[in-house]
Design a protein around this motif. Sequence first.
Motif: not given
Length: 200
Positions: A4-6, A98-100, A111-112, A170-173
């Motif tokens: 989704g961030l491709g 959950a949030a990111l 920053v993650f 990691l975010a996409e996962n």
Amino acid sequence: MTGGLGWMYGRDLPLLSLTFARQINARELLERMGVDRDTVAVRERDDFHYELGGFLYASDGYVVSAGHYRSWAWAWEHGSWKGMEDRGLVLRASIGTAALVLNANEKPGVVFRYAENGRLVTGFDTMTRSLADGTGSDPHRFDTEMRALGARPEEDEDGPLGPRGLFYRLAENLGVGLPLDALNDRPVLSARLLPPPSRL
């Protein structure tokens, strides 16, 4: 193959400030981020630039666009860094879910911060700390995934994807995404955020 961030991989995005929250709508995400309610509207592209263009890339403009991707709401800050400046933002956004928060600059620093139900689970800040020095209640939560992507967090090696690509993946996962046309081509929910307490 990217998710989704491709469209972001390899793209020249000198400053990036994104917030995601699962299973809430985009307006609720903006509320949790601290939005100026008088500025919230769905705007066509021309209206967006007419009404918010003067603030768009100002560090104190706090212009944000928001939308949905699958079960996640997303918010893109156009010139400000509230997601990073306000360390409690990701915690508020994660209450009951959950949030990111994902920020990146040209250093390249990333920053993650991943939180669940109001608590920071895992945080990385490659601008000031190594991958081995994660924070939160479970700082090694993503170590197995990072190793599968070719990174070696214990040696501060981000692997073949580089620091941005590693954290994008990691975010996409987690299931997040942000369609490019949602930013550029379609009417978009947009607003100005209130400055963080440190800026008041």
